[in-house]
Design an enzyme around this catalytic site. Structure first.
Site, PDB file in Angstrom:
ATOM      1  N   PRO A  89       0.893  -0.874  -0.013  1.00  0.00           N
ATOM      2  CA  PRO A  89      -0.025  -0.129  -0.095  1.00  0.00           C
ATOM      3  C   PRO A  89       0.915   1.118   0.044  1.00  0.00           C
ATOM      4  O   PRO A  89       0.273   2.553  -0.222  1.00  0.00           O
ATOM      5  CB  PRO A  89      -0.995  -0.142   1.280  1.00  0.00           C
ATOM      6  CG  PRO A  89      -0.023  -1.178   2.029  1.00  0.00           C
ATOM      7  CD  PRO A  89       0.652  -2.054   1.252  1.00  0.00           C
ATOM      8  N   GLU A 116       2.063  -7.971   9.093  1.00  0.00           N
ATOM      9  CA  GLU A 116       2.015  -6.308   9.248  1.00  0.00           C
ATOM     10  C   GLU A 116       3.003  -5.928   8.175  1.00  0.00           C
ATOM     11  O   GLU A 116       2.953  -4.756   7.996  1.00  0.00           O
ATOM     12  CB  GLU A 116       2.692  -6.450  10.675  1.00  0.00           C
ATOM     13  CG  GLU A 116       2.789  -4.668  11.336  1.00  0.00           C
ATOM     14  CD  GLU A 116       1.576  -4.076  11.050  1.00  0.00           C
ATOM     15  OE1 GLU A 116       1.369  -2.797  10.832  1.00  0.00           O
ATOM     16  OE2 GLU A 116       0.422  -4.733  11.350  1.00  0.00           O
ATOM     17  N   ARG A 154      -2.734  -9.153 -20.766  1.00  0.00           N
ATOM     18  CA  ARG A 154      -3.576  -8.623 -21.904  1.00  0.00           C
ATOM     19  C   ARG A 154      -2.756  -7.868 -22.797  1.00  0.00           C
ATOM     20  O   ARG A 154      -3.295  -7.706 -24.108  1.00  0.00           O
ATOM     21  CB  ARG A 154      -4.788  -8.213 -21.319  1.00  0.00           C
ATOM     22  CG  ARG A 154      -4.788  -6.814 -20.845  1.00  0.00           C
ATOM     23  CD  ARG A 154      -6.131  -6.266 -19.976  1.00  0.00           C
ATOM     24  NE  ARG A 154      -6.969  -6.468 -20.792  1.00  0.00           N
ATOM     25  CZ  ARG A 154      -7.328  -5.711 -21.853  1.00  0.00           C
ATOM     26  NH1 ARG A 154      -6.781  -4.620 -22.163  1.00  0.00           N
ATOM     27  NH2 ARG A 154      -8.670  -5.951 -22.502  1.00  0.00           N
ATOM     28  N   ASP A 169      -8.451   0.870 -25.021  1.00  0.00           N
ATOM     29  CA  ASP A 169      -9.139   0.750 -23.655  1.00  0.00           C
ATOM     30  C   ASP A 169      -8.924   2.023 -22.829  1.00  0.00           C
ATOM     31  O   ASP A 169      -8.054   2.877 -23.452  1.00  0.00           O
ATOM     32  CB  ASP A 169      -8.324  -0.321 -22.912  1.00  0.00           C
ATOM     33  CG  ASP A 169      -8.352  -1.733 -23.105  1.00  0.00           C
ATOM     34  OD1 ASP A 169      -9.557  -1.811 -23.637  1.00  0.00           O
ATOM     35  OD2 ASP A 169      -7.999  -2.724 -23.089  1.00  0.00           O
TER      36      ASP A 169
END
Length: 243
Positions: A89, A116, A154, A169
């Site tokens: 994150p 953690e 892809r 896209d």
């Protein structure tokens, strides 16, 4: 391309790798993949891969030894520049541009952690890229790695049936994708725009560009801040701002 995934839960990837585009891409030989349970590389007599953090605090931290040994075992000698991706994150926000960059590599190694966090020496010595798929916290890095893998695979040659699909896209051009319609031309009183039935490819391309820019302006105006608008695009944006 070859992809290695270091994870404590390799079975989580079975569904993703054995269905849809990912399976077809492997069948075509566009990429190969192996999942590695890095617990198999631990030298801890209790088979542990985590421990309490120095200095105290909640949770457990992944120890460096199993991760280091696993990567050294799977990374070919002389390939120290292989991209090693830490799903985290704290990493850089993931974008289509990053997917296109990674799709040009011969090998990718993903590290999926739990608990953690990671011993900082893993970041310092092994990792080339830290990636976050959003400002939220998941239980582990597996789901994030699946997202990145899918978006990269892809883009590989011959994976999609229509090579133009990837280039059109959302985000590939810096804009959101234009609306799509298919048969029937009228459904419950709603009609397909006449221009799409006209057969005039120049007009259709202009309509799609207009609608793509408009949708981006309405839904993701932040994307336009990064785009150098043409004179025509500026006129359209000015009109929408006034309306």
């Amino acid at each position: 391309m070859h992809i290695d995934i270091l994870t404590l839960f390799p079975e989580m990837f079975d569904g993703v790798l054995n269905h849809s585009i990912m399976k077809r891409a492997q069948d075509k030989g566009a990429f190969s993949c192996q999942t590695i349970n890095f617990r198999e590389y631990t030298t801890n007599k209790h088979n542990k891969v985590d421990d309490y953090p120095y200095g105290g605090g909640a949770g457990l931290v992944l120890t460096p030894q199993p991760i280091f040994d696993a990567i050294e075992a799977i990374r070919p000698e002389g390939h120290e520049k292989t991209r090693v991706i830490l799903m985290c994150p704290q990493g850089e926000p993931y974008t289509q541009a990053k997917a296109e960059e990674l799709s040009k590599e011969d090998q990718l190694i993903f590290i999926c952690g739990h608990y953690e966090g990671y011993d900082e020496r893993i970041r310092q010595e092994l990792v080339t890229d830290e990636i976050s798929i959003g400002d939220y916290v998941l239980t582990g890095g597996e789901l994030g790695a699946m997202v990145v893998m899918d978006s990269v695979v892809r883009l590989l040659p011959d994976v999609l049936g229509n090579e133009q699909s990837a280039s059109e896209d959302s985000f590939s051009s810096g804009l959101l994708e234009h609306p799509h319609y298919t048969r029937p031309a009228e459904f419950r009183g709603q009609h397909v725009p006449d221009v799409l039935l006209s057969g005039n490819h120049a007009k259709i391309a202009e309509w799609r560009h207009y609608e793509s820019l408009k949708r981006t302006f309405m839904r993701r105006p932040d994307l336009l801040e990064q785009r150098e608008l043409t004179d025509q695009e500026q006129k359209w944006v000015h009109k929408w701002k006034k309306s």
